[in-house]
Write a protein that holds these residues in place. Structure first.
Motif, PDB file in Angstrom:
ATOM      1  N   PHE A  10       5.194  -8.686  22.538  1.00  0.00           N
ATOM      2  CA  PHE A  10       4.675  -9.946  23.061  1.00  0.00           C
ATOM      3  C   PHE A  10       3.543  -9.702  24.043  1.00  0.00           C
ATOM      4  N   ASN A  11       3.724  -8.739  24.938  1.00  0.00           N
ATOM      5  CA  ASN A  11       2.678  -8.427  25.915  1.00  0.00           C
ATOM      6  C   ASN A  11       1.406  -7.936  25.241  1.00  0.00           C
ATOM      7  N   LEU A  12       1.547  -7.113  24.214  1.00  0.00           N
ATOM      8  CA  LEU A  12       0.370  -6.620  23.494  1.00  0.00           C
ATOM      9  C   LEU A  12      -0.355  -7.755  22.772  1.00  0.00           C
ATOM     10  N   ILE A  13       0.409  -8.653  22.141  1.00  0.00           N
ATOM     11  CA  ILE A  13      -0.208  -9.803  21.472  1.00  0.00           C
ATOM     12  C   ILE A  13      -0.888 -10.699  22.504  1.00  0.00           C
ATOM     13  N   LEU A  14      -0.248 -10.883  23.645  1.00  0.00           N
ATOM     14  CA  LEU A  14      -0.824 -11.686  24.724  1.00  0.00           C
ATOM     15  C   LEU A  14      -2.141 -11.078  25.204  1.00  0.00           C
ATOM     16  N   ILE A  15      -2.141  -9.789  25.469  1.00  0.00           N
ATOM     17  CA  ILE A  15      -3.352  -9.103  25.926  1.00  0.00           C
ATOM     18  C   ILE A  15      -4.447  -9.192  24.869  1.00  0.00           C
ATOM     19  N   PHE A  16      -4.075  -8.984  23.613  1.00  0.00           N
ATOM     20  CA  PHE A  16      -5.069  -9.054  22.546  1.00  0.00           C
ATOM     21  C   PHE A  16      -5.628 -10.469  22.414  1.00  0.00           C
ATOM     22  N   SER A  17      -4.775 -11.485  22.534  1.00  0.00           N
ATOM     23  CA  SER A  17      -5.237 -12.871  22.425  1.00  0.00           C
ATOM     24  C   SER A  17      -6.221 -13.209  23.540  1.00  0.00           C
ATOM     25  N   VAL A  18      -5.920 -12.765  24.744  1.00  0.00           N
ATOM     26  CA  VAL A  18      -6.836 -12.987  25.872  1.00  0.00           C
ATOM     27  C   VAL A  18      -8.157 -12.260  25.614  1.00  0.00           C
ATOM     28  N   PHE A  19      -8.067 -11.028  25.117  1.00  0.00           N
ATOM     29  CA  PHE A  19      -9.276 -10.264  24.801  1.00  0.00           C
ATOM     30  C   PHE A  19     -10.099 -10.964  23.720  1.00  0.00           C
ATOM     31  N   ALA A  20      -9.449 -11.448  22.664  1.00  0.00           N
ATOM     32  CA  ALA A  20     -10.154 -12.114  21.561  1.00  0.00           C
ATOM     33  C   ALA A  20     -10.874 -13.369  22.053  1.00  0.00           C
ATOM     34  N   LEU A  21     -10.198 -14.168  22.863  1.00  0.00           N
ATOM     35  CA  LEU A  21     -10.846 -15.361  23.418  1.00  0.00           C
ATOM     36  C   LEU A  21     -11.987 -14.984  24.347  1.00  0.00           C
ATOM     37  N   GLY A  22     -11.766 -13.977  25.183  1.00  0.00           N
ATOM     38  CA  GLY A  22     -12.827 -13.518  26.077  1.00  0.00           C
ATOM     39  C   GLY A  22     -14.045 -13.042  25.309  1.00  0.00           C
ATOM     40  N   ALA A  23     -13.816 -12.314  24.232  1.00  0.00           N
ATOM     41  CA  ALA A  23     -14.928 -11.831  23.406  1.00  0.00           C
ATOM     42  C   ALA A  23     -15.677 -12.994  22.767  1.00  0.00           C
ATOM     43  N   ALA A  24     -14.932 -13.988  22.283  1.00  0.00           N
ATOM     44  CA  ALA A  24     -15.574 -15.157  21.662  1.00  0.00           C
ATOM     45  C   ALA A  24     -16.444 -15.904  22.669  1.00  0.00           C
TER      46      ALA A  24
END
Length: 161
Positions: A10-24
């Motif tokens: 869950f933490n990894l998916i959370l971190i990745f989701s934040v990263f993906a939105l930040g990149a967008a």
């Protein structure tokens, strides 16, 4: 042990989701590439996953419901981004979502006609690539991977306890 693995996932998916939105948002606001309407819609699954995982980590309950929600979110994200990829490749026609301006605030008949006559960012135009892949292509791959991970979490839920 299984709950610890789930929390880490869950933490990894959370971190990745934040990263993906930040990149967008970085690509949009810092690099100046205007997204099409489908690109904007494709951000929603990441926002939903951040909210759901954050609530789950705070409440420390409803783990199975969180996993099921994430499965549905990332399967929907996979379908949506594959549809966008298909539009880019010419497999599918652009829908009305692609042709309307995303800044519509008044839906009077005259304003709607003006918006339909404007040129907006087309969903089939690729204006930003990473490693020769469009963002829709990358998002399709990532969403599929996240779908598989969450399905695997569900299938292994409750084992090894």
């Amino acid at each position: 042990m299984s709950q610890i693995k789930n929390r880490i996932t869950f933490n990894l998916i959370l971190i990745f989701s934040v990263f993906a939105l930040g990149a967008a948002y970085f690509i949009q606001h810092i690099l100046g590439h205007k997204p099409c309407n489908l690109c904007l819609i494709e951000r929603l699954p990441y926002i939903f996953s951040i909210i759901i995982i954050s609530l789950g980590l705070i409440l420390k309950k409803f783990e199975k419901a969180i996993i099921i929600s994430l499965i549905l979110i990332f399967i929907a994200a996979t379908i949506l981004s594959f549809y966008h990829f298909g539009i880019e490749q010419g497999f599918f026609e652009e829908s009305l979502v692609c042709k309307l301006d995303s800044n519509i605030t008044n839906l009077s008949k005259e304003d709607l006609m003006k918006e339909l006559q404007k040129q907006s960012i087309s969903c089939k135009d690729v204006n930003f690539k990473i490693f020769a892949l469009s963002l829709a292509t990358i998002n399709t791959i990532i969403s599929l991977i996240l779908s598989v991970i969450t399905i695997k979490l569900f299938l292994n839920y409750g084992k090894n306890e």
